[in-house]
Design an enzyme around this catalytic site. Structure first.
Site, mmCIF file in Angstrom:
data_model
loop_
_atom_site.group_PDB
_atom_site.id
_atom_site.type_symbol
_atom_site.label_atom_id
_atom_site.label_comp_id
_atom_site.label_asym_id
_atom_site.label_seq_id
_atom_site.Cartn_x
_atom_site.Cartn_y
_atom_site.Cartn_z
ATOM 1 N N GLU A 246 -34.118 -65.504 20.590
ATOM 2 C CA GLU A 246 -35.500 -66.558 20.965
ATOM 3 C C GLU A 246 -35.586 -67.455 22.066
ATOM 4 O O GLU A 246 -33.983 -67.608 22.421
ATOM 5 C CB GLU A 246 -35.082 -67.671 20.092
ATOM 6 N N LYS A 248 -34.817 -71.009 24.257
ATOM 7 C CA LYS A 248 -34.733 -72.022 23.818
ATOM 8 C C LYS A 248 -35.315 -73.157 25.020
ATOM 9 O O LYS A 248 -36.138 -73.222 25.649
ATOM 10 C CB LYS A 248 -33.116 -72.057 24.583
ATOM 11 N N ARG A 253 -34.793 -81.190 17.957
ATOM 12 C CA ARG A 253 -34.610 -80.192 16.341
ATOM 13 C C ARG A 253 -35.046 -80.535 15.728
ATOM 14 O O ARG A 253 -34.706 -82.175 15.874
ATOM 15 C CB ARG A 253 -32.964 -80.208 16.657
ATOM 16 N N PHE A 337 -38.178 -71.640 13.852
ATOM 17 C CA PHE A 337 -37.245 -70.214 13.711
ATOM 18 C C PHE A 337 -36.620 -70.648 13.013
ATOM 19 O O PHE A 337 -35.794 -69.618 12.476
ATOM 20 C CB PHE A 337 -36.317 -70.632 15.162
ATOM 21 N N LYS A 420 -25.860 -69.833 22.764
ATOM 22 C CA LYS A 420 -27.461 -70.255 23.544
ATOM 23 C C LYS A 420 -26.810 -69.879 25.000
ATOM 24 O O LYS A 420 -25.785 -70.214 25.837
ATOM 25 C CB LYS A 420 -27.296 -71.803 23.275
#
EC number: 6.5.1.1
Length: 551
Positions: A246, A248, A253, A337, A420
């Protein structure tokens, strides 16, 4: 139980740096407590009176506490301030001042844990025109009955600066040891409830089975699953087999909870920011089902459809007044997500199932609410994953997330199942523990900042001075904060409480005997002031060493 007994525990904890000793001290004490006191001590041992996710706070500043201390011992607030400056800490100042106390309280009753706990909670309830006087009266009632050692830890607790070297991990281990429960069971319960008082009581009354029954509850935030740095894309995709990849996003968050028609929004630090994001609440009311759920996503600030920097969304979230004006100035987009709860808990389901259910329940008709941009990563689709990375960078995002599609959601875990992959140099989140004032034209500013990481015992270890990446406005802001958190000053050197978190980029990690970690950073640059993070969120010495070994 007398408060002095808890104070004796505080003192013993402060006087040892050994984790096992701290665990044993707390464990022995927990076994002495009834359930009511146990729940209170589960919070007080960390210097808190509310669970980490509660939006209630004591909300008392240094000056108010110093005024109350002055009244309790019969000196002026200026004398208290002098003592704090001399001792470097309000608690140690109390020890000094109480030794010279000129007032005597007759017929005073010993403080109890229950009385102190309830009095501290009363402080959070006082507001309005006469609230300052009422708060001082509550503090004074406790301080007037307190011994010097009780006043030391009482004032520190009020200011949320207990400073006994105990973190959640030590308390977790102490609960496990006291009630003969596997650490992993206590750890999971902690990640799901974030309430050590509750966990201690359940462990005492219901044992391991009771803790295993604790689960997600919409309205109570859960610690987020965390990502670590990814190796090259082909390597990690081949290792995972099937991954969800996905974009970033460079935002904040969020966990969005719906329970009984009420929506709450929490940050990764479990802070309730619902009040700051009314338009997000409206979106979720209109475009998600009216069932209980917990969804996870990222909110970003935009202008003309393009993402703005992290600082823009941070300012928006921190806004307490003129929210309508802020909504016009800083439009928001949400990218969802993950789905942790939908009617029932879903964290034990594989990510692939959670993602598909999320896609079923979210109506993405409006531009402001979206699912994260995603491709499936397999050994046959590595080119698509690399294309997503290039697209994300072209759209001014940070990079991509790579998550094992078959994995459950493990709260609080940082591991190889969520990674990540970023274009920017790797960074570390570090807390400022000191600094050095500049010279010449910048003599009024702290120009160089001493930063630290956490070791395995939650002790802070220095790693570098950072002095670049800061413009004049940022220097002015940081200097103001350094003065606010000042513990002591000697010449141009200042020592501060560990409150300010900086995101620091660097070119290389090198060995260095100059710093407590044994390492230092080449060409460190401040990338961001992470106002959304606290000392518990900073990176670890272990991660520093891991990065050093793989660079």
């Amino acid at each position: 139980m007398k408060y002095q007994e808890l104070v004796d525990v505080y003192s013993a904890l402060e006087n040892t740096t050994k984790r096992l000793e701290k665990t044993q001290i707390i464990s022995n004490f927990l076994l002495k407590l009834d359930s009511t006191t146990l729940e209170q001590v589960g919070l007080l041992i960390l210097g808190s009176i509310f669970p980490a996710w509660s939006d209630k706070e004591i909300g008392i500043g240094n000056k108010l506490v110093m005024q109350a201390v002055g009244e309790a011992v019969g000196v002026t607030p200026d004398k208290v301030e002098d003592a704090v400056r001399d001792q470097g800490d309000i608690g140690l100042a109390c020890i000094s001042l109480y030794a010279k106390k000129s007032q005597t309280t007759f017929f005073s009753q010993p403080l109890t844990i229950d009385f102190v706990f309830k009095s501290l909670r009363k402080l959070s309830e006082k507001s309005g025109a006469r609230s300052t006087k009422r708060k001082i009266d509550i503090i004074l009632e406790m301080l007037s009955q307190a011994s010097a050692s009780e006043a030391k830890y009482l004032t520190r607790t009020i200011l949320e600066e207990l400073r006994i070297g105990v973190g959640e991990g030590v308390v977790r281990d102490a609960i496990a040891q006291a009630f003969n429960i596997d650490k992993s069971v206590v750890e999971r319960a902690m990640m799901l409830t974030n309430d050590l008082g509750l966990i201690a009581v359940v462990a005492k009354e219901k044992g391991e089975g009771g803790l295993k029954e604790l689960n997600l509850t919409p309205g109570t935030p859960v610690k987020p699953m965390l990502a670590q740095l990814a190796p090259p894309i082909p390597e990690i995709i081949n290792e995972m087999g099937v991954a969800i990849c996905e974009t970033k996003y460079d935002g904040i968050r969020l966990q969005v909870h719906r329970h009984s028609d009420e929506i709450k929004i929490f940050t990764r630090r479990l802070e309730n920011i619902t009040h700051a994001l009314p338009e997000i609440v409206d979106l979720f009311n209109e475009y998600l089902p009216h069932e209980d759920y917990i969804v996870e996503g990222e909110v970003i600030a935009t202008r003309d459809g393009n993402p703005l920097s992290f600082q823009n969304i941070l300012h928006r979230v921190r806004r307490k007044h003129n929210i309508d004006e802020a909504m016009e100035q800083v439009p928001l987009k949400v990218f969802l997500f993950d789905l942790l709860y939908y009617i029932v808990p879903m964290i034990d389901e594989p990510l692939l199932k959670r993602r598909k259910k999320l896609e079923e329940i979210v109506n993405t008709t409006p531009d402001e609410i979206n699912l994260s941009n995603m491709v499936y990563g397999t050994p046959d689709t590595i080119k698509e994953v690399e294309d997503l990375f290039e697209l994300s960078i072209a759209q001014h995002h940070e990079g991509i997330m790579i998550k094992d599609a078959g994995e459950p959601y493990i709260p609080g875990l940082r591991g190889k199942k969520m990674l990540k992959y970023k274009a920017e140099p790797e960074t570390l989140d570090m807390v400022v523990v000191g600094g050095t004032y500049g010279i010449g034209k910048r003599g009024d500013f702290v120009g160089s900042y001493l930063v630290s990481l956490r070791d395995e015992d939650n002790n802070l270890k220095t790693v570098a001075y950072v002095a670049t990446g800061l413009d004049d406005a940022t220097l002015e802001y940081l200097t103001k904060k350094m003065k606010e958190y000042e513990l002591s000053t000697k010449g141009r050197e200042i020592v501060v409480e560990p409150k300010i978190v900086l995101e620091v980029a660097f070119s290389e990690i090198v060995e260095s005997p100059e710093y407590e970690t044994g390492y230092s950073l080449r060409f460190p640059v401040v990338k961001n002031i992470r106002k959304d993070k606290g000392v518990d969120d900073i990176d670890t010495v272990e991660r520093l060493i891991s990065m050093y070994e793989t660079q």
